[in-house]
Design an enzyme around this catalytic site. Sequence first.
Site, PDB file in Angstrom:
ATOM      1  N   HIS A 156       0.834  -1.194   0.000  1.00 56.31           N
ATOM      2  CA  HIS A 156       0.000   0.000   0.000  1.00 56.31           C
ATOM      3  C   HIS A 156       0.874   1.252   0.000  1.00 56.31           C
ATOM      4  O   HIS A 156       0.378   2.378   0.112  1.00 56.31           O
ATOM      5  CB  HIS A 156      -0.904  -0.040   1.247  1.00 56.31           C
ATOM      6  N   LYS A 158       3.168   4.368  -1.127  1.00 55.27           N
ATOM      7  CA  LYS A 158       3.184   5.338  -2.226  1.00 55.27           C
ATOM      8  C   LYS A 158       4.507   6.082  -2.168  1.00 55.27           C
ATOM      9  O   LYS A 158       4.668   7.029  -1.402  1.00 55.27           O
ATOM     10  CB  LYS A 158       2.026   6.329  -2.113  1.00 55.27           C
ATOM     11  N   ASP A 163      16.428  10.302  -8.718  1.00 54.86           N
ATOM     12  CA  ASP A 163      17.878  10.504  -8.599  1.00 54.86           C
ATOM     13  C   ASP A 163      18.375  10.340  -7.166  1.00 54.86           C
ATOM     14  O   ASP A 163      19.450  10.838  -6.809  1.00 54.86           O
ATOM     15  CB  ASP A 163      18.287  11.879  -9.141  1.00 54.86           C
ATOM     16  N   HIS A 333      -9.472  11.246   1.471  1.00 58.65           N
ATOM     17  CA  HIS A 333      -8.491  10.162   1.395  1.00 58.65           C
ATOM     18  C   HIS A 333      -7.179  10.497   2.105  1.00 58.65           C
ATOM     19  O   HIS A 333      -6.187   9.794   1.961  1.00 58.65           O
ATOM     20  CB  HIS A 333      -8.215   9.825  -0.077  1.00 58.65           C
ATOM     21  N   LYS A 335      -4.244  10.981   5.040  1.00 61.98           N
ATOM     22  CA  LYS A 335      -3.719  10.168   6.140  1.00 61.98           C
ATOM     23  C   LYS A 335      -2.681  11.017   6.891  1.00 61.98           C
ATOM     24  O   LYS A 335      -1.492  10.980   6.569  1.00 61.98           O
ATOM     25  CB  LYS A 335      -3.088   8.883   5.619  1.00 61.98           C
ATOM     26  N   ASP A 340       0.387  17.650  19.465  1.00 66.25           N
ATOM     27  CA  ASP A 340       0.995  18.712  20.272  1.00 66.25           C
ATOM     28  C   ASP A 340       1.669  19.802  19.448  1.00 66.25           C
ATOM     29  O   ASP A 340       2.718  20.357  19.837  1.00 66.25           O
ATOM     30  CB  ASP A 340       1.979  18.117  21.279  1.00 66.25           C
TER      31      ASP A 340
END
Length: 415
Positions: A156, A158, A163, A333, A335, A340
Site C-alpha cells: 500500500h 506510495k 535521482d 483520502h 492520512k 501537540d
Amino acid sequence: MIVVASIIATIIALNFIPAEKKVQTRISEIYAVENPQFLRSMSHLLGPPLVSGNQVKELINGDEIFPPMLAAIRAAEKTITFETYIYWSGEIGKEFAEALAERALAGVKVHVLVDWAGSAKMDDQLLQRMKGAGVEILKYHPLRWYHLARMNNRTHRKLLVVDGKLGFTGGVGIADNWLGHAQDADHWRDSHFRLQGPAVADMQAAFMDNWMKTSGEVLHGEEYFPALEPVGEHYAQVFKSSSSEGSESVRLMYLLSITSARKTVYIANAYFVPDDLSVQTLVRALQRGVKVRILMPGPRTDSEPVRRASRARWGELLEAGVEMYEYQPTMFHCKVMIVDDVWVSVGSTNFDSRSFRLNDEANLNIYDHAFAQRQIDLFEDDLKKSRQITYEAWQRRPWSEKLLEHTMVLLRSQL
C-alpha cells in the site's frame, strides 16, 4: 478431495493469521512529545532515526500533487524508483506512463513496482508502453501458486524517488479520481508530500525493500544513494512496515504518539477502524486533558463497509469526549496525524488493522512547529466542510444501521 480441501483451507487460514508480533498492553505515559526522549524512542523503535536538514512541503489535491511529481520524473537524470498501490488507466495514468517511458528511452534507469490487486484496472497497453521503452515494471504478489499464502498481503506504499535526491509520499494513487482540487464528488480530497534532504535515503531504502522481494535484484550505488546535504530545518524520518517484518511498527508509532500527547491529537484518515487498544489509548489521552479530533470520510466514500465498521467503534470515543467529524463534499483520502503542534506523521497508512498488520506501508514523520501549524490550518479548513457527529446523534441512528455496522465490525481485521 479431502486433501485438496485441506490445502485450500490452509492457504485461506495463512492469509488470515495476524502478525506474530503484536503490542497488547497499554504503553506507559512516561514522557511527552516535546521531551527529547520521545525522538530518541521513535528513532530506535521504528528503525531509521530522525535526521535533521530536511525540507518537507505539503501538496494539496491533484492540481498541486501531480504536476511536481511529473516535473520531477521528466527532470530525472539517473534513476527513478516508484512504488504505488493504485495505478489505473485514464488521463493521469497515461501521463505518468508517457513520462516514465520517455525517461527510460533517454537512458534513465526506471523501476516501477505496482501492487497486483491495486493495478487491476491498468490497461495492458500502458504496461506494454512502459516495458517497450525500457521501464522495469513489476507487480507485487501477483496471482501465482507460490504467493497464495500471501495473497492478503498487499503493498500500500506510495513512494516516488528521483535521482535518490527528491522524494514524494502521501495518499494519492495514480487514477483520475485524484485529479482536480476536490471540487466535486468525482474528485477526491487528498494530500501528498515532497521531501528533500537526508531522509530521502530512507525513502529509497523503503522502496528497495519490496523491489528486492519482488525481483531479487539489489539496486545500489551513487545513482540510488547519493550523498545528501542538508537543505532545510525539518527533523524527519521515513520508516516502513510489512506483515513479514516490522508489522507493528506503524501501529506502535500511532500508539506511542498518542500516549505522549499532552495537548492535542488531530487525526485525519480515510479509513478509521480502531482496535481495542487504540480506543483505550485515545480515551486515556482525553482523561489527561488532551483534545482529540478525528476527521474521516462522510457519505461520499469508496468503501461503505469500512465506514460502517468505523461507526460501530465510535461509542466509547464519543462518550469520552472525542470530536468526530465526517467530510461532506467528496471522498476524503488523507492520512495525517498531528500531535501537540509539533509532531506530524503522513504517508500511506490508514488507521485500521489492514494497514497495521496486513499491508506493506511507509510513513514520513516530521518534527517541526511551523510545519505542524500548516497541517493544523489545513485540518481546520477541512473541518469547515465537515459535519460533527455527537454522541446523542450516534445513539439515535436507526436499528438497521446499528445492525449493519456491528456486522461489518466483525470483519475489521480485514478492513
